[in-house]
Design an enzyme around this catalytic site. Structure first.
Site, mmCIF file in Angstrom:
data_model
loop_
_atom_site.group_PDB
_atom_site.id
_atom_site.type_symbol
_atom_site.label_atom_id
_atom_site.label_comp_id
_atom_site.label_asym_id
_atom_site.label_seq_id
_atom_site.Cartn_x
_atom_site.Cartn_y
_atom_site.Cartn_z
ATOM 1 N N GLU A 54 20.497 -16.688 -20.840
ATOM 2 C CA GLU A 54 18.863 -17.070 -20.506
ATOM 3 C C GLU A 54 19.164 -18.290 -19.746
ATOM 4 O O GLU A 54 19.963 -19.208 -20.353
ATOM 5 C CB GLU A 54 17.973 -17.236 -21.694
ATOM 6 C CG GLU A 54 17.935 -18.297 -22.564
ATOM 7 C CD GLU A 54 19.378 -18.284 -23.616
ATOM 8 O OE1 GLU A 54 19.835 -17.343 -23.544
ATOM 9 O OE2 GLU A 54 19.688 -19.519 -23.819
ATOM 10 N N LYS A 104 27.036 -29.570 -17.043
ATOM 11 C CA LYS A 104 26.883 -28.174 -17.647
ATOM 12 C C LYS A 104 28.242 -27.182 -17.107
ATOM 13 O O LYS A 104 28.615 -26.295 -18.016
ATOM 14 C CB LYS A 104 25.901 -27.223 -17.423
ATOM 15 C CG LYS A 104 24.492 -27.841 -18.018
ATOM 16 C CD LYS A 104 23.278 -27.140 -17.934
ATOM 17 C CE LYS A 104 22.225 -27.390 -19.145
ATOM 18 N NZ LYS A 104 21.619 -28.584 -18.577
ATOM 19 N N SER A 123 24.533 -37.582 -16.674
ATOM 20 C CA SER A 123 24.646 -35.979 -16.990
ATOM 21 C C SER A 123 24.558 -35.235 -15.594
ATOM 22 O O SER A 123 25.207 -34.203 -15.712
ATOM 23 C CB SER A 123 23.647 -35.668 -18.115
ATOM 24 O OG SER A 123 22.382 -35.789 -17.958
#
Ligand code: PLP
Length: 407
Positions: free
Chosen positions: A118, A96, A383
């Site tokens: 959010e 991310k 990931s």
């Protein structure tokens, strides 16, 4: 299929990947998203921006991340070769940060003072708070009160990094209400703030922009695999929640003879509410400002979804994946909770790598693929790291002693 023109043809200037994508915005946000789009179109061509992002990736994030040959895991399964793209070794522990640092740099170039987003499980919030601290920007993270109670360590991380965590007290007090709350704050404050979406989702230009920021995963793994072996892998696989790590893992291979497989979470089974496999069980429709495959209830509202991996439980999927699905370029399959937990323990025990439960879905599929392709080679994107999941796994599944070393 010839994909040599793909990046010129898609998305269209108004953000369509074939029939999917677009920007369905309330009127008060149209100007704000146009400003983001104009800024991104300008800087994505700028050598200065690209060089700055490259420097940040090298010096702060720890890129390139390694491509690792799982020798012991591969031998346990036969003669196949499983490789891992180690996005878990990114600073802050997951892919991310690839797009959050890009979004932060964009904000800086646009002269914005604050990042707004959010978060559900808190992973996007932590990555964005990290980027905000790096760039010296304010950070406002909207989070449902129910999620705040469940995800205490991530809330603490965000606060230590200097973010303001805004508790959302309306409705079910989870992700959906947090999205509404963040959008409302952005509509009020867009002159000095930018909204940062956490995956290849939402209105144009986010699906394009986030995919571009994640492109480094596949670009690196392709070059690394070529250097290690002299040829391309037979297959590349990644888990699909919103689809950002998968989009970044696949895009560099579109025009290669490489099989691409996205793995959706089958959760506890195929009944509505038991899984979050939007491509496998959903239908085309619109939500959250774009068109894609989605899971809806009988009234046409976003359906309740579930996965053991909270980063995968989203009732839709990035619009570019919907196009890749329809073109037949990427296959979308599923792995269940049980398969993900099995992969979690096997990678931990046989390779010394504790993967995130999200990533464990891709690793579970890579093991299935490997058994079916005895002399093949497959890259699975890891990931994120699994530290965030260990308490949950131990409480429900123990320490995995049934996987004890027996050679
Ligand atoms: C958020 C997250 C995902 C799912 O997001 P995508 O946009 O589908 O990549 C997968 N793995 C980890 C570790 C995550 O934190």
């Amino acid at each position: 299929m010839d994909f040599s023109r793909y990046f010129r043809d898609y998305p269209s200037p108004d953000g369509f990947f074939g029939p999917y994508g677009g920007a369905e915005l309330p009127p008060e946000l149209e100007a704000a998203f146009k400003e983001i789009n104009d800024a991104y179109q300008a800087i994505c061509q700028s050598a200065h921006f690209i060089n700055e992002l490259r420097r940040i990736r090298r010096e702060f994030q720890g890129r390139p991340t390694p491509l690792y040959h799982c020798d012991r895991l591969s031998r346990k399964l036969g003669n196949c070769q499983i490789y891992l793209k180690r996005e878990d070794l990114n600073h802050s522990g997951a892919h991310k940060l690839n797009h959050c640092m890009g979004e932060g740099l964009l904000a800086k170039y646009m002269g914005k003072k604050r990042l707004i987003a959010e978060t559900g499980a808190g992973q996007h919030g932590v990555a964005l708070a990290t980027a905000a601290a790096y760039f010296g920007l304010k950070c406002e993270i909207h989070m449902g009160e129910v999620d705040i109670a469940k995800q205490a360590p991530n809330v603490t991380r965000m606060k230590i990094l200097g973010a303001e965590v805004v508790p959302v007290k309306i409705g079910l007090r989870t992700l959906k209400e947090a999205v509404d709350s963040a959008f409302a704050s952005y509509a009020k404050n867009y002159r000095d703030s930018i909204y940062c979406i956490g995956s290849v989702l939402g209105p144009h230009p986010f699906p394009l922009m986030v995919r571009d920021f994640q492109f480094c995963i596949g670009e690196e793994s392709r070059a690394q695999f070529l250097e290690m072996t002299g040829h391309l892998p037979d297959a590349v696989t990644a888990c699909v929640g919103g689809g950002s790590n998968a989009a970044g893992s696949f895009a560099a291979y579109l025009n290669d003879p490489v099989e691409l497989i996205g793995v959706e979470p089958l959760g506890r089974g195929s009944g509505l509410g038991e899984h979050a496999a939007s491509m496998n069980y959903g239908t085309p429709g619109s939500m959250h400002g774009f068109r894609s495959y989605m899971l809806k209830d009988e009234n046409g509202n976003p359906a309740p979804v579930y996965s053991i991996a909270s980063g995968l439980d989203y009732p839709s999927v990035g619009p570019e994946h919907a196009l890749w699905h329809d073109l037949g370029r990427v296959r979308y399959l599923t792995a269940s909770d049980a398969e993900a937990v099995d992969a979690f323990f096997k990678l931990s025990r046989y390779e010394g790598i504790i993967p995130a439960l999200e990533s464990s879905h891709a690793i579970a599929y890579a093991m299935r693929w490997a058994k079916e392709h005895p002399y093949g080679s497959i890259i699975a994107t890891c990931s994120g790291r699994g530290d965030k999941d260990i308490d949950y796994v131990v409480e429900h599944y123990g320490y995995g002693d049934e996987y004890a070393f027996r050679d």
